[in-house]
Design a protein around this motif. Sequence first.
Motif, PDB file in Angstrom:
ATOM      1  N   ASN A  47      22.287 -45.906   2.192  1.00 48.14           N
ATOM      2  CA  ASN A  47      23.467 -45.392   2.884  1.00 48.14           C
ATOM      3  C   ASN A  47      23.087 -44.751   4.220  1.00 48.14           C
ATOM      4  OD1 ASN A  47      25.050 -46.230   0.736  1.00 48.14           O
ATOM      5  ND2 ASN A  47      25.077 -44.221  -0.246  1.00 48.14           N
ATOM      6  N   GLN A  48      21.966 -44.027   4.228  1.00 55.29           N
ATOM      7  CA  GLN A  48      21.510 -43.374   5.451  1.00 55.29           C
ATOM      8  C   GLN A  48      21.138 -44.408   6.520  1.00 55.29           C
ATOM      9  OE1 GLN A  48      18.309 -40.851   4.178  1.00 55.29           O
ATOM     10  NE2 GLN A  48      19.670 -39.309   3.281  1.00 55.29           N
ATOM     11  N   LEU A  49      20.433 -45.460   6.078  1.00 51.52           N
ATOM     12  CA  LEU A  49      20.038 -46.503   7.026  1.00 51.52           C
ATOM     13  C   LEU A  49      21.251 -47.243   7.576  1.00 51.52           C
ATOM     14  CD1 LEU A  49      16.864 -48.043   5.313  1.00 51.52           C
ATOM     15  CD2 LEU A  49      16.951 -46.714   7.425  1.00 51.52           C
ATOM     16  N   GLU A  50      22.232 -47.488   6.701  1.00 45.91           N
ATOM     17  CA  GLU A  50      23.445 -48.166   7.145  1.00 45.91           C
ATOM     18  C   GLU A  50      24.192 -47.313   8.167  1.00 45.91           C
ATOM     19  OE1 GLU A  50      27.551 -50.168   5.313  1.00 45.91           O
ATOM     20  OE2 GLU A  50      26.058 -49.252   3.991  1.00 45.91           O
ATOM     21  N   ALA A  51      24.259 -45.991   7.877  1.00 48.32           N
ATOM     22  CA  ALA A  51      24.933 -45.078   8.803  1.00 48.32           C
ATOM     23  C   ALA A  51      24.197 -45.030  10.139  1.00 48.32           C
ATOM     24  CB  ALA A  51      25.015 -43.681   8.188  1.00 48.32           C
ATOM     25  N   PHE A  52      22.857 -44.997  10.070  1.00 49.77           N
ATOM     26  CA  PHE A  52      22.066 -44.964  11.301  1.00 49.77           C
ATOM     27  C   PHE A  52      22.233 -46.251  12.090  1.00 49.77           C
ATOM     28  CE2 PHE A  52      18.301 -44.987  13.958  1.00 49.77           C
ATOM     29  CZ  PHE A  52      18.210 -43.651  14.346  1.00 49.77           C
ATOM     30  N   HIS A  53      22.289 -47.368  11.375  1.00 47.16           N
ATOM     31  CA  HIS A  53      22.488 -48.669  12.012  1.00 47.16           C
ATOM     32  C   HIS A  53      23.837 -48.712  12.729  1.00 47.16           C
ATOM     33  CE1 HIS A  53      23.297 -52.997  12.349  1.00 47.16           C
ATOM     34  NE2 HIS A  53      21.978 -53.166  12.304  1.00 47.16           N
ATOM     35  N   ASN A  54      24.874 -48.179  12.069  1.00 50.38           N
ATOM     36  CA  ASN A  54      26.200 -48.145  12.681  1.00 50.38           C
ATOM     37  C   ASN A  54      26.213 -47.252  13.923  1.00 50.38           C
ATOM     38  OD1 ASN A  54      27.240 -49.844  10.710  1.00 50.38           O
ATOM     39  ND2 ASN A  54      27.918 -48.153   9.407  1.00 50.38           N
TER      40      ASN A  54
END
Length: 246
Positions: free
Chosen positions: A38-45
């Motif tokens: 979830n953290q990586l997805e948020a950072f990617h966004n």
Amino acid sequence: MRRRGVGAGAITKKKLADAKYKERGNELAAQQLQQLSNQLEAFHNNLEEFAAKHKEEIRKNPTFRHQFQQMCAAIGVDPLASSKGFWSEMLGVGDFYYEIGIQAIEVCIATRPKNGGIMTLHELHHRLLKSRGKYGQDVTQEDIVTAIKKLKAFGSGFAILGHGTKCMVQSVPGELNMDHTAVLESAQQNHGKVNCAHIEKSLSWKGERSQHILEHLVREGMAWVDDQSPDRQRWYWFPSLFNEAD
């Protein structure tokens, strides 16, 4: 018999406890993995939002573009992986580096008869900027290195040798080992030429090793032999290191 019964019960109880601990451990690991995802997805966004906001600066500012590339690499995002998708459509960075790669190939092929397929990064940068003209988008040496590393993935024979201000670009098929690179760097520090005595002194090599490497570089067309030196020694000149970009 009673002791055996107690022992068997204890073993069974321990197995059940171990199974519960293992199950709980798997649950915690799954939760942590999901949190990380979830953290990586948020950072990617957030990275995509940042790219959209600063797209013009990424395109036009070489320093900012290099920092953006490093930020992408930190989370495993490669804006150059495909010519399609968000990064290409939003930033055009993929197309930009493909363009630089093609232009680098053209420069290297044009100069290969003179330098044997080895050129300093400084000279390649100079020639590439000249070919793009004064109205072309600014290109840094870091941009060229990035483009060439992408070319290497296609088995094109292109590679970066050395590091920092001593970088050289290889544009011919065939691997150059650490010995070859060491001789090239030594020649770069000695105005584009070396001989066996110079190599033995600067690299602490024995004569046979120096001679073997130098003869290989001559066969590959990367070095020229000079037997007419006033000191009566055989010198090896590297045209890629003493020819000035014209």
